[in-house]
Design a protein around this motif. Structure first.
Motif, PDB file in Angstrom:
ATOM      1  N   UNK A   1       0.766  -1.124   0.040  1.00 19.13           N
ATOM      2  CA  UNK A   1      -0.051  -0.071  -0.064  1.00 19.13           C
ATOM      3  C   UNK A   1       0.760   1.270   0.047  1.00 19.13           C
ATOM      4  N   UNK A   2       1.545   1.610  -1.125  1.00 19.82           N
ATOM      5  CA  UNK A   2       2.452   2.554  -1.425  1.00 19.82           C
ATOM      6  C   UNK A   2       1.801   3.961  -1.284  1.00 19.82           C
ATOM      7  N   UNK A   3       0.438   4.261  -1.026  1.00 23.26           N
ATOM      8  CA  UNK A   3      -0.072   5.576  -0.976  1.00 23.26           C
ATOM      9  C   UNK A   3      -0.724   5.825   0.309  1.00 23.26           C
ATOM     10  N   UNK A   4      -0.323   4.927   1.269  1.00 23.21           N
ATOM     11  CA  UNK A   4      -1.065   4.981   2.592  1.00 23.21           C
ATOM     12  C   UNK A   4      -0.575   6.398   3.473  1.00 23.21           C
ATOM     13  N   UNK A   5      -1.433   7.144   3.790  1.00 19.56           N
ATOM     14  CA  UNK A   5      -1.319   8.370   4.506  1.00 19.56           C
ATOM     15  C   UNK A   5      -1.592   9.509   3.367  1.00 19.56           C
ATOM     16  N   UNK A   6      -1.831   9.415   2.090  1.00 22.91           N
ATOM     17  CA  UNK A   6      -2.079  10.385   0.950  1.00 22.91           C
ATOM     18  C   UNK A   6      -3.599  10.652   1.398  1.00 22.91           C
ATOM     19  N   UNK A   7      -3.639  11.877   1.073  1.00 21.43           N
ATOM     20  CA  UNK A   7      -5.235  12.526   1.068  1.00 21.43           C
ATOM     21  C   UNK A   7      -5.708  12.471  -0.162  1.00 21.43           C
ATOM     22  N   UNK A   8      -7.080  12.304  -0.072  1.00 19.95           N
ATOM     23  CA  UNK A   8      -7.970  11.795  -1.222  1.00 19.95           C
ATOM     24  C   UNK A   8      -8.023  10.609  -1.745  1.00 19.95           C
ATOM     25  N   UNK A   9      -7.617   9.459  -0.935  1.00 12.25           N
ATOM     26  CA  UNK A   9      -7.858   8.042  -1.306  1.00 12.25           C
ATOM     27  C   UNK A   9      -9.179   7.846  -0.789  1.00 12.25           C
ATOM     28  N   UNK A  10     -10.094   7.337  -1.662  1.00 10.57           N
ATOM     29  CA  UNK A  10     -11.601   7.167  -1.574  1.00 10.57           C
ATOM     30  C   UNK A  10     -12.047   6.057  -0.923  1.00 10.57           C
ATOM     31  N   UNK A  11     -11.135   4.769  -0.995  1.00  6.15           N
ATOM     32  CA  UNK A  11     -11.609   3.613  -0.655  1.00  6.15           C
ATOM     33  C   UNK A  11     -10.293   2.739  -0.275  1.00  6.15           C
ATOM     34  N   UNK A  12     -10.555   1.763   0.266  1.00  2.86           N
ATOM     35  CA  UNK A  12      -9.295   0.856   0.767  1.00  2.86           C
ATOM     36  C   UNK A  12      -8.614   0.240  -0.634  1.00  2.86           C
ATOM     37  N   UNK A  13      -7.402   0.785  -0.693  1.00  3.62           N
ATOM     38  CA  UNK A  13      -6.838   0.427  -1.902  1.00  3.62           C
ATOM     39  C   UNK A  13      -6.653  -1.193  -1.889  1.00  3.62           C
ATOM     40  N   UNK A  14      -6.825  -1.809  -3.188  1.00  2.55           N
ATOM     41  CA  UNK A  14      -6.794  -3.065  -3.260  1.00  2.55           C
ATOM     42  C   UNK A  14      -5.094  -3.533  -3.651  1.00  2.55           C
TER      43      UNK A  14
ATOM     44  N   UNK B   1      -2.664  -6.558  -5.306  1.00  8.39           N
ATOM     45  CA  UNK B   1      -2.730  -7.837  -5.916  1.00  8.39           C
ATOM     46  C   UNK B   1      -1.407  -8.124  -6.760  1.00  8.39           C
ATOM     47  N   UNK B   2      -0.534  -8.808  -6.148  1.00  3.17           N
ATOM     48  CA  UNK B   2       0.513  -9.170  -6.801  1.00  3.17           C
ATOM     49  C   UNK B   2       1.483  -7.726  -6.994  1.00  3.17           C
ATOM     50  N   UNK B   3       1.722  -7.355  -8.119  1.00  3.97           N
ATOM     51  CA  UNK B   3       2.532  -6.134  -8.443  1.00  3.97           C
ATOM     52  C   UNK B   3       1.495  -5.106  -8.751  1.00  3.97           C
ATOM     53  N   UNK B   4       0.315  -5.123  -8.480  1.00  2.00           N
ATOM     54  CA  UNK B   4      -0.822  -4.055  -8.834  1.00  2.00           C
ATOM     55  C   UNK B   4      -1.269  -3.587  -7.889  1.00  2.00           C
ATOM     56  N   UNK B   5      -1.649  -2.057  -7.872  1.00  2.00           N
ATOM     57  CA  UNK B   5      -2.371  -1.373  -6.794  1.00  2.00           C
ATOM     58  C   UNK B   5      -3.371  -0.838  -7.547  1.00  2.00           C
ATOM     59  N   UNK B   6      -4.874  -0.802  -6.826  1.00  2.00           N
ATOM     60  CA  UNK B   6      -5.636  -0.128  -7.401  1.00  2.00           C
ATOM     61  C   UNK B   6      -6.595   0.656  -6.285  1.00  2.00           C
ATOM     62  N   UNK B   7      -7.021   1.680  -6.686  1.00  2.44           N
ATOM     63  CA  UNK B   7      -7.794   2.858  -5.739  1.00  2.44           C
ATOM     64  C   UNK B   7      -8.571   3.744  -6.560  1.00  2.44           C
ATOM     65  N   UNK B   8      -9.620   4.380  -5.696  1.00  4.23           N
ATOM     66  CA  UNK B   8     -10.172   5.566  -6.251  1.00  4.23           C
ATOM     67  C   UNK B   8      -9.684   6.855  -5.552  1.00  4.23           C
ATOM     68  N   UNK B   9      -9.501   7.700  -6.264  1.00  8.58           N
ATOM     69  CA  UNK B   9      -8.592   8.995  -5.930  1.00  8.58           C
ATOM     70  C   UNK B   9      -9.393  10.249  -6.237  1.00  8.58           C
ATOM     71  N   UNK B  10      -9.397  11.087  -5.109  1.00 10.37           N
ATOM     72  CA  UNK B  10      -9.989  12.484  -5.585  1.00 10.37           C
ATOM     73  C   UNK B  10      -9.245  13.525  -5.296  1.00 10.37           C
ATOM     74  N   UNK B  11      -7.920  13.012  -4.918  1.00  9.97           N
ATOM     75  CA  UNK B  11      -6.736  14.367  -4.694  1.00  9.97           C
ATOM     76  C   UNK B  11      -6.079  14.677  -5.839  1.00  9.97           C
ATOM     77  N   UNK B  12      -5.037  15.502  -5.670  1.00 11.61           N
ATOM     78  CA  UNK B  12      -4.237  16.047  -6.274  1.00 11.61           C
ATOM     79  C   UNK B  12      -3.159  15.000  -7.100  1.00 11.61           C
ATOM     80  N   UNK B  13      -3.043  14.986  -8.481  1.00 10.62           N
ATOM     81  CA  UNK B  13      -2.476  14.005  -9.008  1.00 10.62           C
ATOM     82  C   UNK B  13      -0.922  14.212  -8.930  1.00 10.62           C
ATOM     83  N   UNK B  14      -0.387  15.450  -8.754  1.00 17.12           N
ATOM     84  CA  UNK B  14       0.687  16.046  -8.394  1.00 17.12           C
ATOM     85  C   UNK B  14       1.357  15.166  -7.199  1.00 17.12           C
ATOM     86  N   UNK B  15       0.769  15.306  -6.284  1.00 13.39           N
ATOM     87  CA  UNK B  15       0.818  14.829  -5.009  1.00 13.39           C
ATOM     88  C   UNK B  15       0.961  13.235  -4.937  1.00 13.39           C
ATOM     89  N   UNK B  16       0.194  12.717  -5.686  1.00  9.88           N
ATOM     90  CA  UNK B  16       0.262  11.001  -5.878  1.00  9.88           C
ATOM     91  C   UNK B  16       1.342  10.754  -6.765  1.00  9.88           C
TER      92      UNK B  16
END
Lengths: 295, 269
Positions: A237-250, A252-267
């Motif tokens: 969970x590389x994005x832990x603590x980042x603001x704008x994460x709208x759900x619990x990131x999923x 799976x293997x090498x992949x990370x998926x989540x819904x995001x409403x924050x600033x893309x630059x910050x991501x």
């Protein structure tokens, strides 16, 4: 702004200890095509049944055309049409008899012409007995009875259930045409794709409470993004603590998926230092937005 | 009252009304047709009855064996089951289903979303129950009267016959009101036909049981059949104010209560 055609304030209905709906508030403007969406058991039918005075509210008020749904039920029903989810018609009658019976309750002179016009549109043989009809044909009869008095407000509860795709398209075209003439449509469904095709605004109901009321387009154009990151090595969970994460990131293997409403630059900053093989940031579908609210 | 709904209900219930009326009328006429044979064999019948215990006669509604040989006594003893019991079953089955069928057939989602009030639904359907029960009673009474006129050997008290007819009608209407009341109490949308028929039969059984022994006589008072009081069906048979108040008062009370409950009833589908 004109008064809403449906005005629900703090409406509650309980069944003993069981939940029905809780503090539902909703406004539908005249001329709107309003979607009411939620899974089975979320409270859609309960809300509709209170509006139609089939059941009585435990609290709050509901008004249609400025009239109280309990006290002025009869007056309201002269101007309202309703298609229930199940088409349980009077099985001992034939179609003509049933529609004539229904027409007898309205004071309208043009009902016969309207029945003929709608029967032709839906390719319905009016001499057939209701007990011999398929679910789809019973649904067509149900739709005709809801429209024969040209109501100001049409309430549909899973109205397309049982209709084949051709008839569904014809029905939607009819609804658009009636809406252009001024009819307000309250469209309850658990299928978002249907609501998306027809409605301008939508209310999402979950476990008896409204969780969102929004324009379909606004809902679609929200800043909500679907992010999919594929790392060169095992993902965490590389994005832990980042603001704008709208759900619990999923993860799976090498992949990370989540819904995001924050600033893309910050991501992007957050991901610096990690080797990424693929990054996708895209608009979620309405279905995904809907599921996001539900989860 | 709503005319459209009223006419629909009259038409919808016409078939069963005709069947019930025909069956009861035929049963009454057939029973009365054997009155002559019954009289001709009176010595054998008296001998047979003499060996029966008094309770068995009471159970059959015979308080005085001599009354049985009068045409009116024969009519009341042999036809009581048809009009008092079958008529009451017809009334309670009709009334307990007339509102409730819209729920268990799920047609209430149409009827109650068309422009008419709950009051109109209730009054239209109750009027149909009332008219059907009155029709059944009038035809059955006419059949009884004509049959008695044909088979009688001596004059009979028309007054007593009319009182019995009125009591029978009031009893049937009372069960009509009970059926309506029961249907407004039902929370789940399912038929209550078996329960309704069971209630009539239990109350009739309690009434007959109360006549067998003195110790059980008090339980008869909880049965409406007691207030028809067919045991004394001769020229002394009187219309009692107490009984009239019982039938009319309770029927009105149950109908008013049903009306109030139905107006605020949640319709579960």
């Amino acid at each position: 702004m004109s008064a809403p055609i449906i005005d629900i304030r703090d409406l509650t209905k309980t069944y003993g200890r069981d939940r029905g709906i809780e503090h539902v508030s909703l406004e539908v403007a005249e001329g709107d095509v309003f979607g009411f969406i939620g899974p089975n058991g979320s409270g859609k039918s309960t809300t509709i049944r209170v509006l139609l005075n089939l059941i009585f509210p435990s609290g709050g008020i509901a008004k249609i055309m400025g009239m109280d749904v309990v006290k002025d039920s009869k007056k309201i029903k002269f101007h309202t049409g309703y298609v229930p989810s199940d088409a349980n018609l009077y099985s001992h009658m034939d179609i003509d008899e049933f529609l004539g019976y229904c027409l007898g309750f309205y004071q309208t002179g043009s009902g016969e012409d309207r029945i003929a016009e709608l029967s032709e549109l839906f390719e319905l043989d009016r001499k057939r007995k209701i007990s011999d009809l398929s679910m789809g044909n019973r649904k067509k009869v149900s739709i005709i009875q809801s429209l024969l008095h040209s109501p100001r407000l049409l309430i549909l509860d899973e109205a397309t259930m049982g209709l084949d795709p051709l008839m569904q398209a014809r029905f939607f075209e009819l609804l658009r045409s009636e809406n252009r003439k001024g009819m307000t449509i309250f469209f309850s469904s658990h299928t978002l794709s249907e609501v998306q095709l027809l409605c301008k605004r939508v209310a999402i109901i979950k476990e008896g409470s409204i969780i969102k009321v929004e324009d379909i387009e606004t809902l679609r154009k929200r800043q909500l993004k679907k992010v999919r990151i594929e790392f060169a090595d095992r993902a965490d969970n590389e994005v832990a603590g980042l603001g704008g994460i709208e759900n619990t990131p999923v993860v799976s293997g090498n992949t990370l998926q989540f819904m995001y409403s924050g600033d893309i630059t910050e991501l992007v900053f957050k991901l610096m230092g990690r080797k990424i093989t693929d990054l996708t940031i895209e608009e979620p579908s309405l279905e995904e937005i809907f599921m996001h609210y539900y989860n | 009252m709503n005319r459209n709904l009223f006419i629909r209900e009259i038409k919808g219930n016409a078939f069963s009304l005709v069947i019930w009326t025909m069956v009861i009328t035929i049963l009454i006429s057939l029973t009365m047709s054997v009155y002559g044979i019954f009289l001709e064999n009176n010595s054998k019948i008296l001998a047979m009855m003499s060996i029966l215990p008094e309770g068995a006669l009471q159970f059959k509604g015979i308080s005085n064996v001599d009354d049985l040989f009068s045409v009116l006594g024969f009519y009341s003893v042999n036809n009581v089951i048809y009009m008092l019991v079958l008529g009451s079953i017809y009334a309670i089955v009709l009334s307990s289903g007339i509102l409730l069928k819209e729920e268990y057939n799920k047609t209430a989602e149409y009827l109650l979303t068309w422009p008419l009030t709950r009051s109109e639904v209730f009054t239209s359907k109750t009027a149909v129950v009332f008219l059907n029960v009155v029709f059944l009673n009038l035809v059955a009474a006419a059949a009884g009267f004509i049959s008695m006129t044909i088979v009688k050997r001596e004059p009979f008290s028309v007054n007593a016959f009319l009182i019995l007819t009125l009591y029978t009608l009031l009893l049937n209407l009372f069960f009509g009101a009970v059926g309506l009341f029961m249907s407004t109490l039902v929370k789940r949308s399912r038929p209550i036909t078996t329960l309704s028929i069971g209630l009539v039969l239990i109350l009739y059984f309690l009434y007959t049981l109360s006549k067998i022994t003195e110790t059980l006589s008090k339980i008869g008072y909880i049965s409406p059949f007691k207030y028809v009081n067919v045991d004394t069906l001769n020229s002394e048979y009187r219309l009692e104010l107490r009984n009239l108040i019982y039938f009319i008062g309770l029927s009105l009370l149950l109908t008013i209560l049903s009306y109030r409950l139905y107006r605020r009833k949640d319709i579960y589908l």
